[in-house]
Design a protein around this motif. Structure first.
Motif, PDB file in Angstrom:
ATOM      1  N   TRP A   1       0.833  -1.115   0.077  1.00 23.81           N
ATOM      2  CA  TRP A   1      -0.226   0.001   0.084  1.00 23.81           C
ATOM      3  C   TRP A   1       1.018   1.364   0.092  1.00 23.81           C
ATOM      4  CZ3 TRP A   1      -4.261   2.265  -0.902  1.00 23.81           C
ATOM      5  CH2 TRP A   1      -4.902   3.422  -0.338  1.00 23.81           C
ATOM      6  N   LEU A   2       1.997   1.332   0.805  1.00 22.32           N
ATOM      7  CA  LEU A   2       2.654   2.540   0.965  1.00 22.32           C
ATOM      8  C   LEU A   2       3.571   2.796  -0.306  1.00 22.32           C
ATOM      9  CD1 LEU A   2       4.036   1.955   4.782  1.00 22.32           C
ATOM     10  CD2 LEU A   2       2.036   3.657   3.657  1.00 22.32           C
ATOM     11  N   THR A   3       3.907   1.750  -0.988  1.00 26.34           N
ATOM     12  CA  THR A   3       4.883   1.899  -1.932  1.00 26.34           C
ATOM     13  C   THR A   3       4.125   1.996  -3.336  1.00 26.34           C
ATOM     14  OG1 THR A   3       5.155  -0.651  -2.324  1.00 26.34           O
ATOM     15  CG2 THR A   3       6.842   0.919  -1.216  1.00 26.34           C
ATOM     16  N   GLY A   4       2.883   1.663  -3.296  1.00 28.72           N
ATOM     17  CA  GLY A   4       1.843   1.761  -4.716  1.00 28.72           C
ATOM     18  C   GLY A   4       2.181   0.173  -5.324  1.00 28.72           C
ATOM     19  N   HIS A   5       2.653  -0.585  -4.908  1.00 29.87           N
ATOM     20  CA  HIS A   5       2.711  -2.198  -5.426  1.00 29.87           C
ATOM     21  C   HIS A   5       1.410  -3.018  -5.114  1.00 29.87           C
ATOM     22  CE1 HIS A   5       7.178  -1.002  -5.627  1.00 29.87           C
ATOM     23  NE2 HIS A   5       6.989  -1.807  -6.877  1.00 29.87           N
ATOM     24  N   TYR A   6       0.325  -2.567  -5.558  1.00 27.01           N
ATOM     25  CA  TYR A   6      -1.012  -3.046  -5.043  1.00 27.01           C
ATOM     26  C   TYR A   6      -0.869  -4.593  -5.431  1.00 27.01           C
ATOM     27  CZ  TYR A   6      -2.032   1.748  -5.036  1.00 27.01           C
ATOM     28  OH  TYR A   6      -1.991   3.342  -4.408  1.00 27.01           O
ATOM     29  N   SER A   7      -0.335  -5.077  -6.212  1.00 32.05           N
ATOM     30  CA  SER A   7      -0.224  -6.555  -6.481  1.00 32.05           C
ATOM     31  C   SER A   7       0.205  -7.170  -5.102  1.00 32.05           C
ATOM     32  CB  SER A   7       0.583  -7.088  -7.425  1.00 32.05           C
ATOM     33  OG  SER A   7       1.990  -6.694  -7.400  1.00 32.05           O
ATOM     34  N   TRP A   8       0.939  -6.701  -4.073  1.00 34.57           N
ATOM     35  CA  TRP A   8       1.243  -7.160  -3.002  1.00 34.57           C
ATOM     36  C   TRP A   8       0.103  -7.471  -2.127  1.00 34.57           C
ATOM     37  CZ3 TRP A   8       6.354  -4.641  -1.418  1.00 34.57           C
ATOM     38  CH2 TRP A   8       7.446  -4.444  -2.133  1.00 34.57           C
ATOM     39  N   GLY A   9      -1.016  -6.762  -2.438  1.00 38.23           N
ATOM     40  CA  GLY A   9      -2.087  -7.155  -1.730  1.00 38.23           C
ATOM     41  C   GLY A   9      -2.759  -8.549  -1.966  1.00 38.23           C
ATOM     42  N   ARG A  10      -2.316  -9.411  -3.070  1.00 39.15           N
ATOM     43  CA  ARG A  10      -2.496 -10.698  -2.924  1.00 39.15           C
ATOM     44  C   ARG A  10      -1.896 -11.326  -1.810  1.00 39.15           C
ATOM     45  NH1 ARG A  10      -4.365 -12.260  -8.151  1.00 39.15           N
ATOM     46  NH2 ARG A  10      -4.726 -14.479  -7.049  1.00 39.15           N
ATOM     47  N   GLY A  11      -0.889 -10.895  -1.166  1.00 36.93           N
ATOM     48  CA  GLY A  11      -0.611 -11.680   0.118  1.00 36.93           C
ATOM     49  C   GLY A  11      -1.394 -11.280   1.628  1.00 36.93           C
TER      50      GLY A  11
END
Length: 529
Positions: free
Chosen positions: A325-335
């Motif tokens: 969320w903080l870095t804008g790598h929203y694909s990490w939300g799959r974690g």
């Protein structure tokens, strides 16, 4: 003699009274019965196989492997490119379809059954490393499926009942089942007196690699859980770390040697996935609010043991998601599952207490009237009420899932309002469209048509390995634009060998295309002149 006579015969005399059932036994029976009903619902969903989301890409993958196990090509478009969908599990399914001659959707039902069995047995094995209480597995299953939010959430790799109902045949379900078995196996090895032999660690490494290949996002969750397991086990000694290194090396070799796609190339594919996954961070209270009960349940575990496996698991998962969320790598939300799963399990275990399976027999011993025992019972009772209430709220939020196995007109009106109609599919085009034909389609049509063996011009899903993906998507937009000249459409058809067109929006009426069939939702199948 009189005392012995009364105690032995009391159960057989009319005047004897049966001892009232213990509240804990009643609660255990309720939890196990509820879990059994949920499992019956999931089994019926495997038979029904309602269609939504990504079922099309997985069916298309099985189609390609069914026709060519060694060189299947791109699963969606007529191009010879690798694809991350060609995983070890899909290779098994494709081989099954090829050998048995079964319909692709029958094979996917078998995949759903296998994934469900693997998931349930994996949850049972893993929860047994945390608690020996007989109600723990049932409560864990209920918490994982129902303890979400007040708004149903659908995404592969997430174990909410509504989500699992539509993704049970996906590789993500199979992979999460493998992950639970992986964590249970790793926990047992680390707790063992000899920390396992070299063959055991090689096996763990290979399993880790297979998990990452089968579903990359669920593989990240499995990896976070594995790190938490190692940290919680307080592994020490050069021998243990050397074995861990060998396991990691074995997994990396599996990833490197897999011939169907370059796993490590996916590390550069994140930028194209960020916009799609931003929605995972939207409406967190509505979608995941009930999980806060589990987060609260982790607090006493943290106070008892700073390296509690669920606490460490949750902390690492929350760190990954927050960093995304903080870095804008929203694909990490799959974690997110790396934070949700330990919290949900924490809620389940708070109801039954903090007993571990190892040495649990002596846990909680003491005189029945001891103040400490009474206090623990009150605490467990409080957690039972809190978690039970949250499960009821979460279950009601997902009650529309019943509509996938019960006829809609058979549902109560209040339940019918929560029912979501699944996609109809495109089987109606199969009398004309053959395997390998190229179909011009857009949107949802492009995600479903390949399930029946056809190709589309532009892939319905992001494809990192398809170099001309952008151009294909642009030409598809041009083709379906209302003011596009017929000569431009003919040029696109010739370039990609288009034989059929599926029009969902009604923009191609009055063109040179010939109407062949009409679908149940108003789509039109055209033949290219």
């Amino acid at each position: 003699m009189n005392v012995r006579f009364v105690s032995s015969a009391g159960s057989g005399r009319a005047g004897a009274r049966r001892a009232p059932a213990h509240p804990a036994a009643i609660g255990r029976t309720i939890a196990q019965a509820a879990a059994a009903l949920v499992l019956v619902l999931l089994v019926l969903l495997v038979v029904r196989l309602p269609w939504a989301g990504d079922l099309g890409i997985h069916a298309a993958t099985v189609q390609r492997l069914r026709h060519s196990l060694l060189d299947p090509g791109n699963p969606l478009v007529d191009a010879d490119t690798p694809s991350p969908y060609y995983s070890p599990w899909m290779l098994v399914l494709g081989g099954t379809a090829r050998v048995t001659g079964l319909d692709v959707f029958t094979v996917l039902r078998l995949a759903g059954a296998a994934g469900l069995v693997l998931l349930v047995t994996g949850i049972w094995r893993y929860i047994r490393t945390l608690s020996a209480h007989p109600a723990a597995p049932a409560l864990a299953l209920l918490s994982l499926l129902l303890l979400w939010g007040t708004t149903p959430f659908l995404w592969s790799g997430f174990l909410g009942l509504n989500s699992l109902a539509l993704t049970v045949a996906y590789p993500s379900t199979f992979t999460l089942g493998l992950a639970f078995h992986f964590w249970a196996w790793l926990t047992g090895v680390l707790r063992g007196p000899a920390d396992g032999g070299w063959g055991v660690w090689l096996g763990l490494g290979v399993l880790w690699g297979v998990i990452l290949l089968c579903h990359q996002f669920s593989g990240v969750v499995a990896s976070v859980g594995a790190v938490a397991t190692v940290v919680a086990a307080r592994a020490s000694g050069r021998g243990v770390w050397l074995r861990l290194g060998v396991a990691v090396a074995a997994g990396v070799v599996v990833l490197w040697a897999w011939p169907y796609y370059d796993f490590f190339a996916l590390l550069r594919a994140g930028e194209g996935l960020e916009s799609v996954h931003r929605v995972l961070y939207a409406e967190p209270v509505a979608r995941y609010g009930l999980v806060l009960v589990g987060v609260a349940a982790l607090v006493p575990r943290w106070l008892r043991d700073r390296r509690d496996p669920l606490v460490v698991f949750f902390g690492l998962g929350a760190l990954v998601v927050s960093a995304g969320w903080l870095t804008g790598h929203y694909s990490w939300g799959r974690g997110l599952s790396a934070a949700l799963v330990p919290a949900q399990l924490g809620a389940a275990l708070a109801v039954v207490g903090a007993e571990r399976s190892v040495g649990a027999a002596g846990a909680g011993s003491g005189s029945v009237g001891a103040p400490g025992v009474r206090r623990r019972r009150w605490v467990r009772g409080g957690w039972a009420v809190l978690v039970g209430g949250a499960l009821l709220v979460g279950g009601w939020a997902q009650v529309g899932t019943l509509g996938y196995v019960v006829p809609r007109d058979g549902l109560p009106e209040v339940v019918e309002e929560r029912y979501r109609v699944p996609w109809a599919g495109y089987r109606w085009i199969t009398p004309w469209v053959r395997y390998g034909d190229v179909v011009m389609a857009e949107g949802r049509s492009a995600r479903q048509v390949p399930a029946y063996g056809a190709y589309t011009v532009a892939p319905g899903y992001p494809d990192f390995f398809l170099s001309d993906e952008g151009r294909r998507a642009a030409l598809t937009d041009v083709y379906f634009a209302e003011r596009t000249p017929e000569s431009v459409r003919r040029e696109v058809e010739r370039e990609f060998g288009v034989r059929w067109v599926v029009d969902r929006r009604g923009v191609l009426g009055g063109t040179a295309l010939r109407v062949v069939a009409r679908g149940p939702e108003g789509e039109v199948l055209y033949a290219v002149p």
